[in-house]
Design a protein around this motif. Structure first.
Motif, PDB file in Angstrom:
ATOM      1  N   GLN A 183     -49.331  29.948   8.987  1.00  0.00           N
ATOM      2  CA  GLN A 183     -50.256  29.174   8.157  1.00  0.00           C
ATOM      3  C   GLN A 183     -49.522  28.586   6.945  1.00  0.00           C
ATOM      4  OE1 GLN A 183     -52.725  28.576  10.226  1.00  0.00           O
ATOM      5  NE2 GLN A 183     -54.293  29.034   8.736  1.00  0.00           N
ATOM      6  N   ARG A 215     -48.922  35.364  11.789  1.00  0.00           N
ATOM      7  CA  ARG A 215     -50.041  34.426  11.657  1.00  0.00           C
ATOM      8  C   ARG A 215     -50.082  33.859  10.234  1.00  0.00           C
ATOM      9  NH1 ARG A 215     -54.941  33.766   9.887  1.00  0.00           N
ATOM     10  NH2 ARG A 215     -55.102  35.808   8.903  1.00  0.00           N
ATOM     11  N   ARG A 216     -49.928  34.720   9.246  1.00  0.00           N
ATOM     12  CA  ARG A 216     -49.927  34.277   7.845  1.00  0.00           C
ATOM     13  C   ARG A 216     -48.765  33.335   7.558  1.00  0.00           C
ATOM     14  NH1 ARG A 216     -51.290  39.435   3.958  1.00  0.00           N
ATOM     15  NH2 ARG A 216     -53.435  39.773   4.633  1.00  0.00           N
ATOM     16  N   LYS A 269     -56.000  30.301   3.154  1.00  0.00           N
ATOM     17  CA  LYS A 269     -55.705  29.750   4.467  1.00  0.00           C
ATOM     18  C   LYS A 269     -55.374  30.872   5.449  1.00  0.00           C
ATOM     19  CE  LYS A 269     -54.196  25.354   2.671  1.00  0.00           C
ATOM     20  NZ  LYS A 269     -54.493  24.199   3.459  1.00  0.00           N
ATOM     21  N   TRP A 270     -55.460  32.116   4.992  1.00  0.00           N
ATOM     22  CA  TRP A 270     -55.128  33.259   5.843  1.00  0.00           C
ATOM     23  C   TRP A 270     -56.341  33.850   6.531  1.00  0.00           C
ATOM     24  CZ3 TRP A 270     -51.477  36.491   2.218  1.00  0.00           C
ATOM     25  CH2 TRP A 270     -50.271  35.797   2.061  1.00  0.00           C
ATOM     26  N   GLN A 311     -47.297  25.582   7.703  1.00  0.00           N
ATOM     27  CA  GLN A 311     -48.046  24.351   7.960  1.00  0.00           C
ATOM     28  C   GLN A 311     -48.680  23.765   6.693  1.00  0.00           C
ATOM     29  OE1 GLN A 311     -50.737  24.662  11.330  1.00  0.00           O
ATOM     30  NE2 GLN A 311     -49.457  26.280  12.168  1.00  0.00           N
ATOM     31  N   CYS A 312     -48.650  24.513   5.614  1.00  0.00           N
ATOM     32  CA  CYS A 312     -49.289  24.090   4.366  1.00  0.00           C
ATOM     33  C   CYS A 312     -48.447  23.004   3.677  1.00  0.00           C
ATOM     34  CB  CYS A 312     -49.446  25.287   3.438  1.00  0.00           C
ATOM     35  SG  CYS A 312     -50.289  24.891   1.887  1.00  0.00           S
ATOM     36  N   CYS A 316     -53.808  34.413   0.356  1.00  0.00           N
ATOM     37  CA  CYS A 316     -53.345  33.057   0.078  1.00  0.00           C
ATOM     38  C   CYS A 316     -53.994  32.566  -1.214  1.00  0.00           C
ATOM     39  CB  CYS A 316     -53.726  32.151   1.256  1.00  0.00           C
ATOM     40  SG  CYS A 316     -53.512  30.385   0.925  1.00  0.00           S
TER      41      CYS A 316
END
Length: 88
Positions: A48, A44-45, A86-87, A51-52, A79
């Motif tokens: 994210q 999941r991290r 964003k995490w 996508q940053c 993050c």
């Protein structure tokens, strides 16, 4: 020079193979006894981070300078985005 991006603080390439990333985890993470997140949280991290817009070279966080596939494994990390993590 091959055109491959290099780390600013060393001469290593910022693009790592899975084997090289696994070796980093063994050498610097797990041997130090640092607590790791579970597999689901890790992916999941990393998702994210991928996508940053501030991800550099598809591997490196612009704000921490760390390899996201590495830093995302540790429970005590977050993050570092200046607008907030964003995490979460």
């Amino acid at each position: 020079m091959s055109g491959e991006p290099f780390c600013k603080s060393c001469t290593a390439s910022v693009r790592l193979t899975k084997k090289e990333m696994d070796q980093l985890m063994v050498e610097y993470g797990e041997k130090d006894g640092k607590s790791l997140v579970g597999t689901g949280e890790y992916f999941r991290r990393v998702n994210q981070c991928m996508q940053c817009p501030d991800l550099l070279y598809e591997t490196t966080c612009k704000y921490s300078g760390m390899l996201v596939q590495y830093i995302s494994r540790f429970q005590n990390k977050s993050c570092p985005h200046p607008a907030g993590t964003k995490w979460s």
